[in-house]
Design a protein around this motif. Structure first.
Motif, PDB file in Angstrom:
ATOM      1  N   VAL A 200      -6.330  -1.530   9.168  1.00 17.57           N
ATOM      2  CA  VAL A 200      -6.680  -1.570   7.739  1.00 17.57           C
ATOM      3  C   VAL A 200      -7.240  -2.938   7.376  1.00 17.57           C
ATOM      4  O   VAL A 200      -8.262  -3.051   6.682  1.00 17.57           O
ATOM      5  CB  VAL A 200      -5.445  -1.228   6.880  1.00 17.57           C
ATOM      6  N   ARG A 201      -6.590  -3.985   7.819  1.00 20.64           N
ATOM      7  CA  ARG A 201      -7.041  -5.353   7.508  1.00 20.64           C
ATOM      8  C   ARG A 201      -8.454  -5.603   8.009  1.00 20.64           C
ATOM      9  O   ARG A 201      -9.244  -6.265   7.342  1.00 20.64           O
ATOM     10  CB  ARG A 201      -6.062  -6.356   8.122  1.00 20.64           C
ATOM     11  N   MET A 202      -8.783  -5.085   9.198  1.00 19.46           N
ATOM     12  CA  MET A 202     -10.101  -5.316   9.784  1.00 19.46           C
ATOM     13  C   MET A 202     -11.134  -4.269   9.358  1.00 19.46           C
ATOM     14  O   MET A 202     -12.300  -4.377   9.735  1.00 19.46           O
ATOM     15  CB  MET A 202      -9.993  -5.316  11.312  1.00 19.46           C
ATOM     16  N   GLY A 203     -10.717  -3.268   8.589  1.00 11.89           N
ATOM     17  CA  GLY A 203     -11.649  -2.243   8.153  1.00 11.89           C
ATOM     18  C   GLY A 203     -12.076  -1.284   9.245  1.00 11.89           C
ATOM     19  O   GLY A 203     -13.177  -0.708   9.188  1.00 11.89           O
ATOM     20  N   ILE A 204     -11.219  -1.068  10.235  1.00 11.02           N
ATOM     21  CA  ILE A 204     -11.542  -0.171  11.345  1.00 11.02           C
ATOM     22  C   ILE A 204     -11.190   1.262  10.951  1.00 11.02           C
ATOM     23  O   ILE A 204     -10.063   1.557  10.568  1.00 11.02           O
ATOM     24  CB  ILE A 204     -10.765  -0.567  12.617  1.00 11.02           C
TER      25      ILE A 204
END
Length: 405
Positions: A200-204
């Motif tokens: 989620v943090r990396m937008g994956i």
């Protein structure tokens, strides 16, 4: 008469075996009668567990094999193995000297990406099994326009590390992780929660239960008929061993891995040993060893002691393959270390974040140091004097190339 030991492959297992053998036979009093030759396709040692870093353009230390072998007495032949003749005890290679006779053979040629099980993968996808492929992936990703999709297929450790490394290095791109299974399904719930937070943090984008049936220049065709567009595809959904062992007539399993006993000798040809990914070695719970650096490096060290013991007329102690942890990097500043039981099942102990990332980096660097300087406490009966090699983790080995997905 000189006893010639030929080691095929200079990955973690092969390099550990060759350097360990050279040191051990020097200490047996038979050193002048034993010759060790290492055959490898290139003159460089490839840190396979770092190839996801190569894919983002990171500069890694150059590790020439002549330098790693300096002072060991091991002869290096840079050539690809084309065939093994177990009846005549000869190995054919594609460069000088053309062929090598052996008395004892150690097969350690490792594994590669499975690019033929799904149509289009060989032509349109990139893998992280070889340095050259990782470098080509880097060039491709750099050319993807902002907002373009990079699809990573495979939810194992290779896929997880590739997706997070690419997302961290290229935040302008959309990284999608596509897998037929649950990502990190073999981990504890705590470890899986950390993975989900990192994605989620990396937008994956994560797409589980999505089986890829074809890859083309524009993206992925899924089992339900849906099509996912992608400017680049990274294939991390399966690994396979070369057909050399099967073609030679060695006993193999259904995946082409050598069948070996508890001293890593071939079940069909006792003058041949199998180590690393190429070997399906028995574990205490009755399963087979998995493909990973965590097993390859200890196998290499063990077989050095096992062969040295056999040359002296001693019976080597059986290897006992056990597991301790799995290290997963999530970019350069995050990670998950899942501690396991000896049978590889997850325990409740987990390291996350920067602590895990630093731990894995220390272990990875320590592995190269250990390969440069073979341990002095290898017993000549195929085990460690201070700590059993059957524990499979001393010095500890990185584990980012575990073949899951």
């Amino acid at each position: 008469m000189t006893h010639h030991i030929v080691v095929l492959g200079a990955g973690y297992a092969g390099l550990a075996a060759a350097t360990g053998l050279a040191r051990l036979v020097r200490g047996t009093g038979t050193g002048d009668d034993v010759k060790v030759t290492l055959v490898n396709a290139t003159d460089r040692f490839v840190e396979r567990v770092r190839l996801h870093q190569v894919a983002t353009g990171q500069q890694l230390p150059d590790l020439p094999l002549p330098g790693l072998l300096s002072g060991t007495g091991v002869d290096l032949v840079v050539a690809r193995v084309s065939a093994v003749d177990v009846e005549r005890r000869r190995v054919r290679v594609d460069a000088a000297p053309g062929s090598l006779a052996y008395d004892t053979l150690v097969c350690a040629w490792g594994s590669g990406a499975d690019v033929d099980s799904v149509p289009g993968v060989r032509v349109h996808a990139y893998t992280l099994a070889e340095a050259g492929q990782a470098e080509r992936l880097h060039a491709c990703v750099r050319a993807v326009p902002s907002g373009g999709v990079v699809a990573v297929v495979g939810g194992g450790l290779t896929g997880i590390e590739a997706a997070t490394e690419l997302a961290e290095a290229h935040p302008r791109l959309r990284v999608e992780l596509v897998t037929g299974e649950r990502v990190g399904g073999w981990l504890s719930e705590r470890a899986r929660r950390h993975l989900r937070r990192a994605f989620v943090r990396m937008g994956i984008g994560v797409h589980e239960g999505a089986r890829v049936t074809e890859v083309d220049a524009g993206g992925l065709r899924l089992g339900d008929g849906a099509f996912r567009g992608a400017a680049a595809c990274v294939w991390a959904a399966g690994f396979r061993v070369p057909t050399l062992a099967r073609a030679a007539g060695l006993a193999v399993d259904g995946r082409g891995r050598m069948l070996v006993d508890n001293t890593l000798r071939s079940l069909s040809h006792p003058d041949v040993y199998g180590i690393g990914d190429v070997a399906a070695a028995p574990t205490p719970d009755g399963s087979e060893s998995r493909m990973s650096c965590q097993t390859s490096l200890p196998m290499g060290r063990y077989v050095a002691g096992s062969i040295a013991a056999t040359l002296e007329g001693s019976a080597p102690k059986p290897i006992r393959i056990r597991y301790v942890w799995q290290n997963i990097s999530l970019g350069r500043r995050d990670g998950v270390t899942q501690f396991t039981g000896p049978d590889d099942s997850p325990t409740g102990a987990v390291l996350t974040g920067r602590v895990s990332a630093a731990f894995k980096e220390a272990v990875t660097r320590g592995t190269v140091v250990a390969l440069r300087h073979p341990r002095r406490d290898i017993g000549r009966r195929g085990h460690w004097r201070r700590r059993s090699s059957s524990d499979g983790m001393w010095p500890p080995s990185p584990d980012s190339d575990v073949r899951r997905g």
